[in-house]
Write a protein that holds these residues in place. Structure first.
Motif, PDB file in Angstrom:
ATOM      1  N   TRP A   9       0.849  -1.145  -0.089  1.00  0.00           N
ATOM      2  CA  TRP A   9      -0.615   0.183   0.072  1.00  0.00           C
ATOM      3  C   TRP A   9       0.599   0.922  -0.147  1.00  0.00           C
ATOM      4  O   TRP A   9       1.809   0.907   0.533  1.00  0.00           O
ATOM      5  N   ALA A  14      -4.002   3.768   0.335  1.00  0.00           N
ATOM      6  CA  ALA A  14      -5.070   3.494   1.654  1.00  0.00           C
ATOM      7  C   ALA A  14      -5.651   4.509   1.782  1.00  0.00           C
ATOM      8  O   ALA A  14      -6.808   4.462   2.383  1.00  0.00           O
ATOM      9  N   THR A  18      -9.921   3.981   2.218  1.00  0.00           N
ATOM     10  CA  THR A  18     -10.419   3.642   3.558  1.00  0.00           C
ATOM     11  C   THR A  18     -11.354   5.613   3.835  1.00  0.00           C
ATOM     12  O   THR A  18     -11.465   6.016   4.872  1.00  0.00           O
ATOM     13  N   LEU A  98     -10.046  -0.900   3.518  1.00  0.00           N
ATOM     14  CA  LEU A  98      -8.921  -1.820   3.064  1.00  0.00           C
ATOM     15  C   LEU A  98      -8.655  -3.077   2.552  1.00  0.00           C
ATOM     16  O   LEU A  98      -8.353  -3.073   0.737  1.00  0.00           O
ATOM     17  N   ALA A 154      -5.959  -7.492   3.275  1.00  0.00           N
ATOM     18  CA  ALA A 154      -5.531  -6.650   3.093  1.00  0.00           C
ATOM     19  C   ALA A 154      -3.907  -6.622   3.036  1.00  0.00           C
ATOM     20  O   ALA A 154      -3.234  -6.403   2.387  1.00  0.00           O
TER      21      ALA A 154
END
Length: 465
Positions: A9, A14, A18, A98, A154
């Motif tokens: 990520w 990220a 989110t 995620l 994730a």
């Protein structure tokens, strides 16, 4: 030199996944962690707030250990003003976001596994055999719940060919949100049995809860089902328009077990895969491994892999921790063989473990010894289910049985007197009793539900012996 870990990520990815408000410098993460004690350098640390611990209290420690950033829903104490943080409304929801973003960007062929027993072992067999056919990602251990599944998603590398996720539940409605995140191409159910009966009125209700896995199955996906199970028709109907593939001893099973031979260290399988006869070896003892290996071959085929190569690869399978691991432990005057089945237990898995113990070969004059803790979450039928194990003990001629817990007391009293090794109210109290009673050459199997803490007995045997 080993290659650098791949980027999992970036801070921008990220934040976009989110809806976070980022602060501090930009970063690139090579891992994701929710436990500050096991943070690796390069991890993104997610501060989950649970009933007993709040990850926000450990953000500073995680960053000091090498985490490149932390995902938080409040500003944690003890971190610099310019610390690399992603601020969200709720970190659990952000972890799920995620996971969804990771699944959305992935081109992997994805399998999801559930079942009353055998989930983790089946997942680990798939990890092994698919890993030989292309880059493969699989959830670790039993990360199969509301935080384990999104965390496993994730952590999925960007470029893998196959991915395997385990989905667990002990109440109705728990699998549906998990499978909605995973969106598998193949959904497999190992079996439906009387497990978690404290929360269900019948095994039919358990079957319906397991069948929630089909609600997230990709269009055109495949359902892999246990043909011998009494709830097969219910499961097949719940699979809807999915292609249904079956495994078992049933004459109509697509992967059909003809026979299996169990020795102390392995299982030899004779089967039909469609019209193709197969024989292969699994590096773990137990008929249940033979049966679940057939599900593995069907999943591999449905994912586009080579089932024949997969069958050959199963010789390299070893037991996951607490699920049949074997080791030699020194005792006064020699050694014993310890079979660690302490991770969990149910009536069906307990009987399978007893049968596997029966295949062990103690030294001359030594014994097959079962050390058993309570099977939990069985509801009002718990006492009877414990008593009923006496039949399996007798059938498989187990020499001595030690028991721990109030439910296992019912088994203790149901046993023939010459098979009673001893009983205690807890695993902690039972452990020294077992250690004192063992003889060189004994083969000892330890099993119980996680809550009965039979791992304490395993530890005592490994250390005290």
């Amino acid at each position: 030199m080993s290659p650098s870990p791949a980027i999992l990520w970036t801070s921008a990815e990220a934040a976009a996944a989110t809806g976070a408000a980022p602060s501090g410098s930009m970063w690139e993460a090579t891992g994701v962690s929710i436990d500050s004690r096991t943070v690796d350098p390069g991890d993104l640390f997610i501060a989950l707030a649970g009933p007993n611990h709040d990850g926000h209290d450990h953000v500073a420690a995680a960053l000091a250990t090498g985490a490149v950033a932390a995902l938080v829903h409040r500003l944690p104490a003890g971190v610099p003003e310019d610390a690399p943080l992603l601020l969200v409304k709720d970190t659990m929801a952000a972890l799920q976001d995620l996971g969804r973003a990771s699944r959305a960007r992935s081109g992997a062929r994805v399998a999801a596994i559930t079942g009353s027993v055998g989930k983790t072992g089946t997942k680990e067999m798939l990890r092994l055999v698919l890993g030989g056919q292309g880059p493969t990602h699989a959830s670790i251990g039993s990360f199969n719940n509301h935080w384990g599944v999104p965390l496993s998603l994730a952590r999925m590398p960007r470029n893998v060919r196959f991915a395997v996720f385990e989905l667990g539940m002990n109440h109705p409605g728990e699998i549906a949100p998990l499978v909605a995140m995973v969106r598998p191409h193949v959904a497999a159910i190992t079996t439906v049995e009387a497990v978690h009966m404290e929360f269900f009125a019948s095994t039919e209700e358990i079957a319906r809860a397991k069948a929630e896995i089909f609600s997230g199955l990709d269009a055109g996906g495949t359902a892999v089902l246990p043909r011998d199970n009494r709830h097969f028709q219910l499961l097949a109907s719940a699979a809807g328009t999915a292609s249904v593939r079956t495994f078992g001893s049933h004459i109509e099973a697509d992967a059909r077990l003809l026979d299996c031979g169990v020795d102390p260290a392995a299982t030899l399988v004779f089967a039909l895969l469609g019209d193709r006869p197969l024989s292969y070896r699994i590096g773990i003892a137990g008929r249940q491994w033979a049966m679940n290996s057939l599900a593995v071959l069907l999943v591999v085929e449905a994912l586009g892999g080579d089932a024949i190569l997969a069958a050959q690869a199963l010789a390299g399978m070893s037991a996951p921790k607490g699920r049949g691991q074997r080791r030699v432990v020194p005792v006064m005057g020699g050694s014993i063989e310890l079979i660690d089945e302490s991770y969990n237990a149910s009536p069906v898995s307990m009987k399978a473990a007893i049968a596997a113990l029966a295949a062990a070969r103690p030294a001359k004059g030594a014994r097959r010894v079962a050390v058993l803790g309570d099977m939990l979450e069985l509801g009002g039928g718990g006492p009877d289910m414990h008593r009923a194990l006496a039949e399996a003990i007798e059938t498989w001629n187990i020499d001595a049985v030690f028991t721990a817990g109030p439910l296992m007391a019912h088994l203790h009293h149901a046993l023939a007197e010459h098979r009673r090794g001893g009983h205690a109210e807890s695993s902690e109290a039972l452990a020294p009793m077992v250690v004192r009673a063992l003889r060189p050459g004994d083969v000892v199997m330890v099993k119980g539900s996680a809550g009965s803490r039979m791992g304490r007995v395993v530890q005592s045997l490994a250390e005290g012996g």
